[in-house]
Scaffold this motif. Sequence first.
Motif, PDB file in Angstrom:
ATOM      1  N   ARG A 138      -6.215  -0.815   4.941  1.00 55.10           N
ATOM      2  CA  ARG A 138      -6.144  -1.802   6.031  1.00 55.10           C
ATOM      3  C   ARG A 138      -7.274  -1.602   7.027  1.00 55.10           C
ATOM      4  O   ARG A 138      -7.889  -2.570   7.474  1.00 55.10           O
ATOM      5  CB  ARG A 138      -4.791  -1.710   6.739  1.00 55.10           C
ATOM      6  CG  ARG A 138      -3.664  -2.350   5.977  1.00 55.10           C
ATOM      7  CD  ARG A 138      -2.396  -2.427   6.808  1.00 55.10           C
ATOM      8  NE  ARG A 138      -1.911  -1.113   7.220  1.00 55.10           N
ATOM      9  CZ  ARG A 138      -1.194  -0.294   6.459  1.00 55.10           C
ATOM     10  NH1 ARG A 138      -0.876  -0.656   5.244  1.00 55.10           N
ATOM     11  NH2 ARG A 138      -0.803   0.883   6.912  1.00 55.10           N
ATOM     12  N   ASN A 139      -7.562  -0.349   7.387  1.00 52.68           N
ATOM     13  CA  ASN A 139      -8.615  -0.074   8.367  1.00 52.68           C
ATOM     14  C   ASN A 139     -10.000  -0.467   7.853  1.00 52.68           C
ATOM     15  O   ASN A 139     -10.846  -0.897   8.628  1.00 52.68           O
ATOM     16  CB  ASN A 139      -8.614   1.405   8.754  1.00 52.68           C
ATOM     17  CG  ASN A 139      -7.400   1.789   9.563  1.00 52.68           C
ATOM     18  OD1 ASN A 139      -6.692   0.929  10.082  1.00 52.68           O
ATOM     19  ND2 ASN A 139      -7.129   3.072   9.667  1.00 52.68           N
ATOM     20  N   GLN A 140     -10.248  -0.301   6.562  1.00 51.09           N
ATOM     21  CA  GLN A 140     -11.552  -0.622   5.984  1.00 51.09           C
ATOM     22  C   GLN A 140     -11.691  -2.108   5.649  1.00 51.09           C
ATOM     23  O   GLN A 140     -12.775  -2.555   5.298  1.00 51.09           O
ATOM     24  CB  GLN A 140     -11.798   0.208   4.717  1.00 51.09           C
ATOM     25  CG  GLN A 140     -11.927   1.689   4.974  1.00 51.09           C
ATOM     26  CD  GLN A 140     -13.161   2.024   5.786  1.00 51.09           C
ATOM     27  OE1 GLN A 140     -14.188   1.343   5.704  1.00 51.09           O
ATOM     28  NE2 GLN A 140     -13.064   3.050   6.600  1.00 51.09           N
ATOM     29  N   GLY A 141     -10.595  -2.860   5.668  1.00 51.69           N
ATOM     30  CA  GLY A 141     -10.652  -4.290   5.343  1.00 51.69           C
ATOM     31  C   GLY A 141     -10.715  -4.555   3.852  1.00 51.69           C
ATOM     32  O   GLY A 141     -11.274  -5.551   3.412  1.00 51.69           O
ATOM     33  N   TRP A 142     -10.118  -3.653   3.057  1.00 52.41           N
ATOM     34  CA  TRP A 142     -10.173  -3.786   1.606  1.00 52.41           C
ATOM     35  C   TRP A 142      -8.966  -4.515   1.041  1.00 52.41           C
ATOM     36  O   TRP A 142      -8.863  -4.664  -0.178  1.00 52.41           O
ATOM     37  CB  TRP A 142     -10.243  -2.410   0.952  1.00 52.41           C
ATOM     38  CG  TRP A 142     -11.470  -1.629   1.264  1.00 52.41           C
ATOM     39  CD1 TRP A 142     -12.683  -2.107   1.663  1.00 52.41           C
ATOM     40  CD2 TRP A 142     -11.613  -0.212   1.196  1.00 52.41           C
ATOM     41  NE1 TRP A 142     -13.560  -1.083   1.847  1.00 52.41           N
ATOM     42  CE2 TRP A 142     -12.930   0.096   1.567  1.00 52.41           C
ATOM     43  CE3 TRP A 142     -10.752   0.820   0.856  1.00 52.41           C
ATOM     44  CZ2 TRP A 142     -13.408   1.394   1.611  1.00 52.41           C
ATOM     45  CZ3 TRP A 142     -11.231   2.113   0.898  1.00 52.41           C
ATOM     46  CH2 TRP A 142     -12.543   2.390   1.269  1.00 52.41           C
ATOM     47  N   THR A 143      -8.054  -4.980   1.858  1.00 48.06           N
ATOM     48  CA  THR A 143      -6.809  -5.576   1.383  1.00 48.06           C
ATOM     49  C   THR A 143      -7.065  -6.784   0.501  1.00 48.06           C
ATOM     50  O   THR A 143      -6.493  -6.907  -0.585  1.00 48.06           O
ATOM     51  CB  THR A 143      -5.928  -5.976   2.583  1.00 48.06           C
ATOM     52  OG1 THR A 143      -5.794  -4.844   3.442  1.00 48.06           O
ATOM     53  CG2 THR A 143      -4.563  -6.427   2.124  1.00 48.06           C
ATOM     54  N   GLU A 144      -7.937  -7.674   0.937  1.00 46.04           N
ATOM     55  CA  GLU A 144      -8.215  -8.888   0.164  1.00 46.04           C
ATOM     56  C   GLU A 144      -8.882  -8.562  -1.171  1.00 46.04           C
ATOM     57  O   GLU A 144      -8.544  -9.141  -2.207  1.00 46.04           O
ATOM     58  CB  GLU A 144      -9.105  -9.829   0.973  1.00 46.04           C
ATOM     59  CG  GLU A 144      -9.314 -11.175   0.318  1.00 46.04           C
ATOM     60  CD  GLU A 144     -10.131 -12.099   1.191  1.00 46.04           C
ATOM     61  OE1 GLU A 144     -10.940 -12.851   0.631  1.00 46.04           O
ATOM     62  OE2 GLU A 144      -9.966 -12.083   2.417  1.00 46.04           O
TER      63      GLU A 144
END
Length: 163
Positions: free
Chosen positions: A60-66
Motif C-alpha cells: 500500500r505504501n509503495q502504490g503497488w496495489t493496482e
Amino acid sequence: MTDDDPLELARRIAQSYRGEGQGAGRPGPGPKKRSRPIKPSRAKNEDPSTISDLLGQVVRNQGWTEKLDDQRIFTEWATIVGPEVAQHAQIDGFDDTVVHVRATSTAWATQLKLLAPRIVAKLNEALGDGTVTRIDVRGPQAPSWKNGTRSIRGARGPRDTYG
C-alpha cells in the motif's frame, strides 16, 4: 556543572532509563518504581505482526496495489476460464487492459476468438470492471526455416527446397 551542559542532560536521561535515582552520588540502581499499565495505543506497537500484514502495508505504501491486482490475471487464469480452456490457452502478456493469449492449435484459437466476449466478462467479474477490454488471441508459432543443420544463408525457406 550547569543545567545547560548537554553531557549532564544526557547522563540524567540515561539514568532515568536505567531506573537510577536522581542523585548523582548513588551508585547502582535505585528503588524500583511501580510499573504503569501499558496503554492500548502502545500495546499495538509492541504486539508482533504477521509477515502478510507487513507486506500488505509495504504494498500500500509503495502504490503497488493496482499492479498486483492486474497480475492476478496470470495466477487466477485457470480458475476464471476453467481447466479445459486453460489447458489449451496460455497468457502471453497483459498490456493496457488487453490480454494476449497463445492457443495450442488453430482450432482452439478460433474457439477462443468466439468465446472472447464471455471470457472478458468473466475476467472483469473476477478482477474488477474495466480491468480487461479485449483479448488478443494468437495461434501456435509456425516452425522457423531460418535455423537448423540444413539452412543456407540468404535462402527463402521451404520455397528453395523444391526447386
